[in-house]
Structure formats: structure tokens, C-alpha cells
Design a protein around this motif. Structure first.
Motif, mmCIF file in Angstrom:
data_model
loop_
_atom_site.group_PDB
_atom_site.id
_atom_site.type_symbol
_atom_site.label_atom_id
_atom_site.label_comp_id
_atom_site.label_asym_id
_atom_site.label_seq_id
_atom_site.Cartn_x
_atom_site.Cartn_y
_atom_site.Cartn_z
ATOM 1 N N GLY A 26 4.883 5.105 -8.548
ATOM 2 C CA GLY A 26 5.891 6.178 -8.930
ATOM 3 C C GLY A 26 6.887 6.745 -7.620
ATOM 4 N N CYS A 27 7.896 7.577 -7.866
ATOM 5 C CA CYS A 27 8.350 7.915 -6.662
ATOM 6 C C CYS A 27 8.354 9.336 -6.605
ATOM 7 C CB CYS A 27 9.917 7.545 -7.051
ATOM 8 S SG CYS A 27 10.172 5.743 -6.969
ATOM 9 N N GLY A 28 8.676 10.080 -5.600
ATOM 10 C CA GLY A 28 8.755 11.305 -5.351
ATOM 11 C C GLY A 28 7.580 12.090 -6.219
ATOM 12 N N VAL A 35 4.824 5.728 -13.410
ATOM 13 C CA VAL A 35 4.945 7.235 -13.712
ATOM 14 C C VAL A 35 6.282 7.406 -13.540
ATOM 15 C CG1 VAL A 35 4.019 9.218 -13.664
ATOM 16 C CG2 VAL A 35 2.661 7.290 -13.268
ATOM 17 N N SER A 36 6.973 8.101 -14.475
ATOM 18 C CA SER A 36 8.492 8.618 -14.328
ATOM 19 C C SER A 36 8.895 9.494 -15.160
ATOM 20 C CB SER A 36 9.206 7.235 -14.427
ATOM 21 O OG SER A 36 10.716 7.397 -14.295
ATOM 22 N N GLN A 37 9.551 10.699 -14.732
ATOM 23 C CA GLN A 37 10.438 11.540 -15.729
ATOM 24 C C GLN A 37 11.361 10.772 -16.659
ATOM 25 O OE1 GLN A 37 12.873 13.681 -17.636
ATOM 26 N NE2 GLN A 37 13.642 12.997 -15.576
ATOM 27 N N SER A 38 12.117 10.198 -15.757
ATOM 28 C CA SER A 38 13.411 9.584 -16.513
ATOM 29 C C SER A 38 13.167 8.207 -17.105
ATOM 30 C CB SER A 38 14.682 9.309 -15.447
ATOM 31 O OG SER A 38 13.914 8.327 -14.420
ATOM 32 N N GLU A 90 13.835 5.742 -15.757
ATOM 33 C CA GLU A 90 15.151 4.739 -15.271
ATOM 34 C C GLU A 90 15.017 4.522 -13.733
ATOM 35 O OE1 GLU A 90 16.777 3.595 -17.504
ATOM 36 O OE2 GLU A 90 16.476 4.643 -19.333
ATOM 37 N N THR A 91 14.103 5.161 -13.011
ATOM 38 C CA THR A 91 14.241 5.052 -11.339
ATOM 39 C C THR A 91 13.964 3.466 -11.141
ATOM 40 O OG1 THR A 91 12.916 7.234 -11.540
ATOM 41 C CG2 THR A 91 12.966 5.753 -9.520
ATOM 42 N N ILE A 92 14.884 2.958 -10.604
ATOM 43 C CA ILE A 92 14.992 1.472 -10.283
ATOM 44 C C ILE A 92 13.638 1.265 -9.594
ATOM 45 C CG2 ILE A 92 16.529 1.837 -8.315
ATOM 46 C CD1 ILE A 92 16.682 -0.907 -10.991
ATOM 47 N N CYS A 117 17.059 20.267 -14.286
ATOM 48 C CA CYS A 117 17.038 20.629 -12.596
ATOM 49 C C CYS A 117 16.402 19.343 -11.857
ATOM 50 C CB CYS A 117 16.026 21.765 -12.355
ATOM 51 S SG CYS A 117 16.002 21.989 -10.553
ATOM 52 N N VAL A 118 17.578 19.010 -10.739
ATOM 53 C CA VAL A 118 17.064 18.003 -9.980
ATOM 54 C C VAL A 118 15.702 17.999 -9.688
ATOM 55 C CG1 VAL A 118 17.485 16.859 -7.721
ATOM 56 C CG2 VAL A 118 19.479 17.537 -9.292
ATOM 57 N N ALA A 119 15.354 19.188 -9.193
ATOM 58 C CA ALA A 119 13.964 19.322 -8.765
ATOM 59 C C ALA A 119 12.947 19.535 -10.128
ATOM 60 C CB ALA A 119 13.297 20.740 -8.052
ATOM 61 N N LEU A 170 7.473 18.654 -0.927
ATOM 62 C CA LEU A 170 8.557 18.319 -1.448
ATOM 63 C C LEU A 170 9.495 19.150 -2.074
ATOM 64 C CD1 LEU A 170 10.243 15.522 -2.184
ATOM 65 C CD2 LEU A 170 9.011 15.213 -4.228
ATOM 66 N N LYS A 171 8.929 20.004 -3.159
ATOM 67 C CA LYS A 171 9.885 21.195 -3.628
ATOM 68 C C LYS A 171 10.327 22.133 -2.674
ATOM 69 C CE LYS A 171 10.164 19.955 -7.108
ATOM 70 N NZ LYS A 171 9.026 19.000 -7.770
ATOM 71 N N LEU A 172 9.726 22.454 -1.590
ATOM 72 C CA LEU A 172 10.418 23.262 -0.538
ATOM 73 C C LEU A 172 11.366 22.562 0.077
ATOM 74 C CD1 LEU A 172 10.391 26.128 0.757
ATOM 75 C CD2 LEU A 172 8.420 25.086 2.295
ATOM 76 N N THR A 204 18.490 11.254 -11.309
ATOM 77 C CA THR A 204 17.862 9.975 -11.659
ATOM 78 C C THR A 204 18.379 8.927 -10.583
ATOM 79 O OG1 THR A 204 17.884 10.271 -13.734
ATOM 80 C CG2 THR A 204 17.622 8.349 -13.589
ATOM 81 N N VAL A 205 17.321 8.271 -9.820
ATOM 82 C CA VAL A 205 17.841 7.541 -8.910
ATOM 83 C C VAL A 205 17.607 5.982 -9.171
ATOM 84 C CG1 VAL A 205 17.292 6.710 -6.239
ATOM 85 C CG2 VAL A 205 16.603 9.202 -7.427
ATOM 86 N N THR A 206 18.960 5.626 -9.602
ATOM 87 C CA THR A 206 19.193 4.349 -10.198
ATOM 88 C C THR A 206 19.606 3.155 -9.246
ATOM 89 O OG1 THR A 206 21.236 4.825 -11.327
ATOM 90 C CG2 THR A 206 19.622 4.927 -12.826
HETATM 91 O O1 M6R Z 1 12.510 10.282 -12.816
HETATM 92 P P1 M6R Z 1 11.433 9.608 -12.154
HETATM 93 O O2 M6R Z 1 10.026 10.451 -12.347
HETATM 94 O O3 M6R Z 1 11.195 8.439 -11.838
HETATM 95 O O4 M6R Z 1 11.920 10.407 -10.543
HETATM 96 C C1 M6R Z 1 11.324 10.355 -9.537
HETATM 97 C C2 M6R Z 1 11.757 10.981 -8.324
HETATM 98 O O5 M6R Z 1 13.157 10.717 -8.053
HETATM 99 C C3 M6R Z 1 11.702 12.523 -8.709
HETATM 100 O O6 M6R Z 1 10.497 12.979 -8.951
HETATM 101 C C4 M6R Z 1 12.094 13.341 -7.492
HETATM 102 O O7 M6R Z 1 11.249 13.216 -6.234
HETATM 103 C C5 M6R Z 1 12.326 14.834 -7.808
HETATM 104 N N1 M6R Z 1 13.627 15.316 -7.239
HETATM 105 C C6 M6R Z 1 11.293 15.787 -7.355
HETATM 106 O O8 M6R Z 1 11.549 17.071 -7.786
#
Ligand code: M6R
Length: 613
Positions: free
Chosen positions: A304-306, A351-354, A356-358, A402-404, A489-491, A609-611
Motif C-alpha cells: 500500500g501507499c501512505g 490496500v487502497s482507499q481509491s 486507483e493508486t498506480i 478530504c485529501v488526508a 503523516l497526518k500532521l 488519488t495518485v495515478t
Molecule cells: O487511495 P490509496 O489508499 O491507495 O491512497 C494511498 C495514499 O496516497 C494515501 O493514503 C495518502 O497517503 C493520504 N493522503 C494520507 O492521508
């Protein structure tokens, strides 16, 4: 990154575009622009200041583009070319008749650009995108339709793209295509829409379709036709959309982050729902993996990322503790470049929220190519990861804007811990009674999360008192370590304050040299088994002048004597403490950002979303 939207049909395109772009700004907000087909000409407005300034610009324009039936819009997260009006999309060809928007990166833009310049094309931006519109222009001059011109162009391109193109010489048409970067289509009576993401068009269209890699679309008022890049007709897959407009609005909250923090109990509750059968079996409806397949697994690798990387780390502790399988966790962008050791007995979980994270998609593809069983944990139904994986586990956090990331983080932890229980059960490591007991512990965290959310004022009060600090260390042990990483990371991302998360045991191996008066140490002290150790770490940093904020459970009487400030959270079973501790750390970061007057929903330089890699 970047948000794209398009509409063609019996609607006034401009408000549709502006409205959609406002909902896509979470994908990028360095600049924005729209292009509309106006009579037999193309009308374009761009601004270096985002969607509202594009709207203002148009409002001030006497001969603005009203009642246009076809238009495209873009909100940018800069990759190639600094943020600025000249690099804002849409980009146009030399004659300003064709306009194009793009999300992704054209990797061979240097070669294509040199050739195009050599043939006399004049470029007005420093983007990788502009080559596309000039090459389409050439094919159009040769007499190709817009669809064919786009197809020929894309067959010369390497890289990632979601694009939409309009041409004043072919009104009533938008041509769009996708490779890697997400794209969805919506259809209503008399109008056809496209967007990077559903929220942009969810109140406009009545049916939705996903677009896969290397699919080319021709949108008209009456609908969409699709082919692959060779021209073979294809059907688009229908998309399930279970959000309503309310979920895409702030609903009385000052910002999306506050709203989403408050939605966390529901996110956890919904994610846990329906995973325990009456006979005590843990089930995953969408998982599609047999018990035998799960029993044959010899190793689990999570990527996963972030924040999603942090929740994967939490899962490692739960899976190893409950299912007794060896677990590796990797940052997705590192996984495929390290020649990973995976085979058909490895379960690889992205693991990913979106979804779509490349980097995470690429890691899963790498794992699949090596024969691994691939599972996606995704918050978005039918996301790219969900569609490509062998099996999917959906988190039910609802739309996160929210981006965070907040509620998606808690939902991921909940889902992954249920998966840990499933693995423990199917492999016979834990009895059904114990699995049921742990599952009930998990469901009771819903109330604990709600209680943690309700303590916002106390966290705010503490954060306000140290709001001027510049350096923060977050320390934790066991699941407190990924919790510390997430707090840092949040901070960082919303308050732009330097913060590091560390395993507390590593303190003496370097970071202690940085501790001095003025440094804030946030210590996660909620795990009773490791309490004594954390108290020692607190003493060590206090002795060197740090100010300590402890996150401690209700009833912890020893903590007040050692910490300068104590954030209280409800006592929670050790492996589930991240579910409540992270809430406090989100609120802490939020208040630090508020004290600095920052926009929490739109942190600088970031996108939801980091594509792009
Ligand atoms: O959509 P994803 O869960 O794959 O995104 C991963 C990260 O880009 C994401 O968690 C990012 O670190 C957030 N901005 C954290 O708050």
C-alpha cells in the motif's frame, strides 16, 4: 491525479463542468480550465488559481459561452510544467480548433514533441500533454475523423492517460480514452458525461459505466460507442454507484475532514457488517477465494501507499498474532523493483482507499505475473484494483473527499482485522469461540471510536497550547508504531510541520540526538503490555528537554506524572488500539492546521488519488 470532466447533449455544459470540477478538485487544484464548443468555434478559459477563478473569469466575460451543448473541463495536479495558466488544461492545437484535457503522463513526449516542432508546430506550454493535441491536429488535417485521429495518436504514445478531446469542426462529439488513469462514463436522457470519478457526475447521470485500459470512446448526446485501440467494438461494463449527493457534500460541517472524522464510527460499523455468520463463520461475500486456497497460503504480503501502507502494517500484527502466518509489508512503489519473492502460495493484498493508486496497482500486477493470489482491499466498488484482483474486500467508509485520509483508514484496519480472523479460522489456528469473541471485540470498537471522536474539544485544547512547535516525533511500539507513522503523516500533510513517526525502541539508535527543548514527542501509550517500555521512552526524552504529549487509555493513572499533556482515549484491546488512537491523532493534526490557518481539505502539493508513479 488531475480531474477531468466532459459533457455532450441537451444541457447547458458550463454549469455542469464547473460543478463537476468543484467536486473533482480533491484530485488536484494547481490550476483549472474549460473548453466549450460555441457555434462553430472553440471557447476556452483557464486560470492558475483553480475552479472558482475560472468561474469568475467567465462571469466577467460579456460574450461568455452560454448554452453550449459540448464541453470539457480540467483541474490540474502538476507533473510536467509548473502550475500556471500557460500549463493549465485544456490545451489547443495550432489553429485553436481542437482542445484536449489529460490526466496521466505521456512518457515519450520529448520525442513526439521534437518531431512535431520539426514539422512547424508551435507549443505554448511546458506540459507532456500538448504533444497529443498537435498530433491529433495532424491526423485531422489528413482527413481522419476525430475518433480516428485520437486512435492513431494514442497508438504512438507510451505512458498513462485519461483524455477527452473536442473539435469545433466536429461539434456534438467528445472523444475520450483511458490507459491507467481512471475514467467513468455517465448517461442520462439526452446527455452523456465522462469524468475521472463518479462524484463529478453522480447527480447528472442515471447510469454509469467503467472504462478499461486502452478503450476509446466516442460520446454523443444520444450515448457512447466504445472500441479498443485497434478499432474493435467493445461494450462498457456497468458500474454500481451506491452514493447519493449528500455524501459528496459537507452537510453542515466546516470542511470534509471534520465530516469524515465524524463519520468514522459508521465507516467501521458498515465495514464489519455481515462478516459473521450465525454459525460463527467469518465470511467475505466478494472474496471469491475458497477455504482450500486460503489454507494453502504460506506467506502474506501486504502492499500500500501512505496511510494504506500504515494500515497494512497494522494488519501484519493482527494476521501474525491470530493466523500465525508470516507477513511482509511493503511500500507499493518499492515492491515491484525489488524482485519480490512471491509464488502461487503467497497471498498478496493491495490496500487502497481509491483502488486507483498506480503504485499499488503495479505491485499487484507484478505479484499476479509471478503467480501469487492477489486480493484488493478497496473502498471504491469496481475500482481498477477491485476489477484486476483475484478477489476483493470492500471497506464501507463511503465517499472520502478530504485529501488526508481518515475514515477510510479506520475502515481498512477493521476489514484487515476481519480478514486476519478469517485466515485464523480457516487454518484452524483459533477456535470458532475465540474468533467470535474477537469479532465481537472488533464490533464493540464502533462505540469506542464514537467516544474517541466525541473527545475532540480536549484534543483541540492540548494541540492549541503547542501549536507553535516545529518538530514532532511520534513514538509507538507494536501497532503503536504504524499508529505513530499515521499520526506523523497526518500532521505533515495538513499542517506542513516536520513530523516523524518512529518505533519507540529505535529512539536510542539515532533520533535521540535531535531531542532538545522545543521538540514535541507524541507517545502512544495505550497498549498495557508495552506500557512500562513507553514510560521509559518518555522519561528519556523528558530528560533531554522534550515536551511530551501522551495518548493514554482511560484509567491509566501513571501517565499524568510523566507526560506534559495527556490525550485520553477509551481503553481498547491492544490489536485494536489504532482504531481509537488514530482518531485522536487526526484531531490533533486538524487543530495544528487550524492554528496555522490552513485549508485542511486541500493541502499544498498533494492530491487525493495518485495515478502517476
Ligand atoms: O487511495 P490509496 O489508499 O491507495 O491512497 C494511498 C495514499 O496516497 C494515501 O493514503 C495518502 O497517503 C493520504 N493522503 C494520507 O492521508
Amino acid at each position: 491525479m488531475c480531474g477531468i470532466i466532459g459533457v455532450v447533449g441537451a444541457v447547458d455544459a458550463l454549469p455542469v463542468l464547473l460543478d463537476g470540477l468543484r467536486r473533482l478538485e480533491y484530485r488536484g487544484y494547481d490550476s483549472a480550465g474549460v473548453a466549450l464548443l460555441h457555434g462553430d468555434s472553440l471557447w476556452r478559459a483557464r486560470s492558475a488559481d483553480g475552479v472558482e477563478s475560472v468561474a469568475d473569469l467567465i462571469a466577467k466575460c460579456d460574450d461568455g459561452p452560454h448554452d453550449c451543448a459540448t464541453g470539457i473541463g480540467h483541474t490540474r495536479w502538476a507533473t510536467h510544467g509548473a502550475p500556471g495558466e500557460h500549463n493549465a488544461h485544456p490545451h489547443v492545437d495550432c489553429a485553436s480548433g481542437i482542445a484536449l484535457i489529460h490526466n496521466g503522463i505521456i512518457e515519450n513526449h520529448h520525442e513526439l514533441g521534437d518531431e512535431l516542432r520539426g514539422r512547424g508546430h508551435v507549443f505554448t506550454s511546458a506540459t507532456d500533454t500538448e504533444v497529443l493535441v498537435h498530433r491529433i491536429e495532424e491526423f485531422r488535417r489528413e482527413g481522419l475523423t476525430l475518433t480516428e485521429a485520437v486512435r492513431q495518436t494514442l497508438n504512438e504514445v507510451t505512458g498513462a492517460f485519461a483524455i477527452a478531446v473536442v473539435d469545433a469542426a466536429e461539434p456534438g462529439v467528445i472523444v475520450a480514452a483511458r490507459r491507467v488513469s481512471p475514467l467513468v462514463v455517465g448517461i442520462s436522457e439526452g446527455a452523456t458525461y465522462l469524468a475521472s470519478d463518479i462524484p463529478a457526475i453522480m447527480d447528472k447521470a442515471t447510469s454509469f459505466f467503467s472504462v478499461d485500459d486502452d478503450q476509446l470512446l466516442t460520446l454523443r448526446a444520444e450515448g457512447v460507442t466504445a472500441t479498443d485501440l485497434d478499432g474493435t467494438p467493445i461494450s462498457l461494463a456497468p458500474l454500481v454507484v451506491d452514493w447519493d449527493l449528500e455524501t459528496a457534500q459537507k452537510s453542515g460541517y466546516p470542511d470534509y475532514m471534520t465530516k469524515e472524522i465524524h463519520e468514522q464510527p459508521e465507516a467501521v460499523r458498515a465495514t464489519l457488517l455481515d462478516h459473521l455468520d450465525k454459525d460463527g463463520t467469518i465470511t467475505f461475500d466478494e472474496m471469491r477465494l475458497s477455504d482450500d486456497a486460503l489454507r494453502a497460503i504460506t506467506k502474506v504480503t501486504l502492499v500500500g501507499c501512505g496511510s494504506s501502507y500504515h494500515t497494512a502494517m497494522v494488519a501484519k500484527y493482527a494476521i501474525e498474532a491470530w493466523a500465525r502466518i508470516s507477513v511482509e509489508v511493503d511500500i507499493a512503489s518499492e515492491f515491484r523493483y525489488r524482485n519480490p519473492v512471491v509464488d502461487e502460495t503467497t497471498l498478496v493484498i493491495g490496500v487502497s482507499q481509491s483502488g486507483e493508486t498506480i503504485d499499488t496497482i503495479s505491485a499487484l500486477r507484478e505479484a499476479k505475473s509471478r503467480g501469487a493470489i492477489v486480493v484488493a482491499v478497496s473502498n471504491i466498488v469496481d475500482s481498477s484494483m477491485a476489477r484486476e484482483a483475484d478477489a476483493v474486500i470492500y471497506t464501507r467508509a463511503g465517499l472520502e473527499i478530504c485529501v488526508a485520509s481518515t475514515k477510510a483508514v479506520l475502515a481498512q484496519i477493521a476489514a484487515l482485522e476481519v480478514l486476519a480472523l478469517r485466515l485464523a479460522q480457516v487454518r484452524g489456528v483459533l477456535s470458532t469461540e475465540r474468533v467470535v469473541e474477537l469479532f465481537h471485540q472488533l464490533t464493540s470498537t464502533v462505540d469506542l471510536v464514537a467516544e474517541a471522536v466525541s473527545r475532540e474539544a480536549a484534543v483541540t485544547q492540548i494541540a492549541s497550547q503547542i501549536a507553535n512547535a516545529h518538530t514532532f516525533f511520534f513514538l509507538g511500539r507494536h501497532v503503536g508504531f504504524p499508529t505513530a507513522l499515521e499520526g506523523a503523516l497526518k500532521l505533515k500533510e495538513i499542517s506542513y510541520v516536520h513530523a516523524e513517526g518512529y518505533p519507540a525502541g529505535e529512539l536510542k539508535h539515532g533520533p535521540l540526538a535531535l531531542i532538545e527543548p522545543g521538540v514535541i514527542v507524541v507517545a502512544l501509550a495505550t497498549d498495557p503490555a508495552l506500557h512500562e517500555k513507553i514510560l521509559s521512552n518518555i522519561a528519556e526524552v523528558k530528560a533531554r528537554g522534550a515536551t511530551v504529549v501522551a495518548v493514554a487509555a482511560d484509567g491509566d493513572e501513571r501517565i499524568d506524572a510523566v507526560a506534559d499533556y495527556v490525550i485520553r482515549v477509551p481503553a481498547t484491546p491492544a490489536l485494536m488500539t489504532p482504531l481509537v488512537d488514530i482518531v485522536a491523532l487526526q484531531q490533533f493534526a486538524y487543530q495544528m492546521a487550524q492554528s496555522r490557518g490552513l485549508n485542511v481539505d486541500r493541502p499544498r502539493n498533494l492530491a487525493k488519488t495518485v495515478t502517476v508513479e
